[in-house]
Design an enzyme around this catalytic site. Structure first.
Site, PDB file in Angstrom:
ATOM      1  N   ASP A  30      -0.677  -5.754   0.239  1.00 61.21           N
ATOM      2  CA  ASP A  30      -2.033  -5.819  -0.275  1.00 61.21           C
ATOM      3  C   ASP A  30      -1.807  -6.898  -1.184  1.00 61.21           C
ATOM      4  OD1 ASP A  30      -3.355  -3.486   0.348  1.00 61.21           O
ATOM      5  OD2 ASP A  30      -2.447  -2.351  -1.135  1.00 61.21           O
ATOM      6  N   CYS A  62       0.914  -1.182   0.007  1.00 58.91           N
ATOM      7  CA  CYS A  62      -0.055   0.030  -0.026  1.00 58.91           C
ATOM      8  C   CYS A  62       0.869   1.238   0.052  1.00 58.91           C
ATOM      9  CB  CYS A  62      -0.919  -0.019   1.390  1.00 58.91           C
ATOM     10  SG  CYS A  62      -2.050   1.533   1.325  1.00 58.91           S
TER      11      CYS A  62
END
Length: 123
Positions: free
Chosen positions: A41, A34
């Protein structure tokens, strides 16, 4: 045999360039960071394409995806960058990349990016 991430996508000649046929590749272990928090992520990438002269070699595809593990980026930007890299390497007749990102803070994100060769029409 490489066991390191790589940004190079290797290709091989399409064994049947006279025919429109679809190749589908699912990659359920895509990881990036992220850009706001630095937290990981996770996503499933679904690649679908109709090759022209070239196809992507699967091991290089895995190593290419691995290269994103330590990179930060917004889902929309990463999806489009990956599609651009594939289009640059393969020049396909058609390509669609669907990036299905896992839930983060109660929100799922799916980004779908497409490329169509300007002189190609499915038929």
């Amino acid at each position: 045999m490489s066991t390191r991430p790589s940004t190079k996508l290797e290709v091989f000649p399409n064994p049947k360039p006279s025919r429109d046929y679809t190749i589908q590749i699912d990659s359920p272990e895509f990881t990036c960071l992220c850009p706001k928090t630095g937290q990981p992520d996770f996503a499933t990438l679904k690649l679908e394409y109709i090759p022209d002269e070239l196809c992507v070699e699967l091991k290089s595809w895995k190593l290419y995806l691995w290269s994103y593990r330590d990179q930060g980026g917004f889902h929309e930007d990463l999806t489009n960058k990956i599609l651009d890299d594939l289009v640059d390497a393969l020049a396909p007749r058609f390509m669609r990349l669907t990036a299905i990102f896992n839930v983060r803070g109660g929100v799922y994100t799916t980004v779908i990016a497409e490329h169509k060769c300007s002189n190609w029409s499915r038929g």
